[in-house]
Design an enzyme around this catalytic site. Structure first.
Site, PDB file in Angstrom:
ATOM      1  N   ASP A  42      45.883  55.859  40.449  1.00 49.18           N
ATOM      2  CA  ASP A  42      46.903  56.102  39.435  1.00 49.18           C
ATOM      3  C   ASP A  42      47.757  57.320  39.755  1.00 49.18           C
ATOM      4  OD1 ASP A  42      45.978  53.977  37.900  1.00 49.18           O
ATOM      5  OD2 ASP A  42      44.532  55.223  36.839  1.00 49.18           O
ATOM      6  N   HIS A  54      40.149  47.067  41.591  1.00 50.90           N
ATOM      7  CA  HIS A  54      41.302  46.274  42.047  1.00 50.90           C
ATOM      8  C   HIS A  54      41.420  46.265  43.571  1.00 50.90           C
ATOM      9  CE1 HIS A  54      42.082  47.106  37.890  1.00 50.90           C
ATOM     10  NE2 HIS A  54      42.618  48.284  38.108  1.00 50.90           N
ATOM     11  N   SER A  94      38.194  49.241  34.628  1.00 46.88           N
ATOM     12  CA  SER A  94      39.190  49.903  35.472  1.00 46.88           C
ATOM     13  C   SER A  94      39.034  51.424  35.383  1.00 46.88           C
ATOM     14  CB  SER A  94      40.595  49.440  35.085  1.00 46.88           C
ATOM     15  OG  SER A  94      41.555  49.895  36.003  1.00 46.88           O
TER      16      SER A  94
END
Length: 203
Positions: free
Chosen positions: A134, A156, A119
């Site tokens: 983020d 993702h 990630s």
């Protein structure tokens, strides 16, 4: 030649931490192996490092977290591999700058040390963190990251749900916004000759 295993996420539904990539990890790493762990993407570094050390021990690997030693550069120099864990990408990159580890990791990986990123750890392998989703909960000195690959990654990634009534931006739209501003060669990357030329989609 650099060897990288870039993982979209550390867990999947109904499976425990790293279970879905255990076979790939064991194929990627030699056994036994000393793994340096970078825990900066999460706030509680001690808890994070303990979780990861226990999981790697189950696979037969010795793991040392760089935050838990007096000389983190030495841990990177002496490790057989490095694992950069997931969490908040801004926090991770800020920690790499504060602990002066960007160049240490870059040099070892470009010399052949295996790099594992999950990630956020996959994003910082890119030229910049510009494709993170983020929140900027902290401010790193720069968006420039490790530059171990020539492209940006969007972990993702999910296609839009055609039955959803949500009208917010899709991930594809955000990637296109990135490409509107960043299709030119990246002149300030680690090696100076990297180009931001494609976005990998990880599901």
């Amino acid at each position: 030649m650099a060897r990288l295993l870039l993982i979209s996420n550390s867990t999947v539904h109904e499976r425990s931490y790293l279970d879905h990539v255990e076979d790939e990890l064991q194929d990627f790493l030699e056994s036994p192996a000393r793994v340096a762990f970078v825990p900066f993407a999460l706030y509680d570094r001690n808890r994070y490092a303990a979780q990861v050390a226990a999981r790697f021990a189950k696979m037969g690997y010795e793991l040392t977290s760089v935050h838990d030693v007096s000389n983190p550069q030495r841990v990177i120099r002496e490790a057989d591999a490095v694992f950069v864990g997931g969490g908040n990408t801004f926090r991770l990159l800020k920690g790499l700058y504060e602990w002066n580890l960007l160049e240490s990791i870059r040099q070892r990986v470009l010399a052949g040390m295996p790099y594992i990123g999950s990630s956020a750890g996959s994003i910082v392998a890119c030229p910049t963190l510009k494709t993170t989703k983020d929140m900027p909960v902290v401010q790193p000195p720069s968006f420039d990251a490790l530059g171990l690959v020539r492209f940006q990654i969007s972990p993702h990634y999910l296609d839009p749900d055609p039955s959803s009534t949500h009208m917010g931006e899709t991930q594809e739209q955000r990637i296109l916004q990135y490409l509107e501003e960043n299709e030119a060669p990246c002149s300030d990357c680690a090696k100076g000759d990297f180009s931001v030329w494609k976005v990998n989609r990880f599901r």
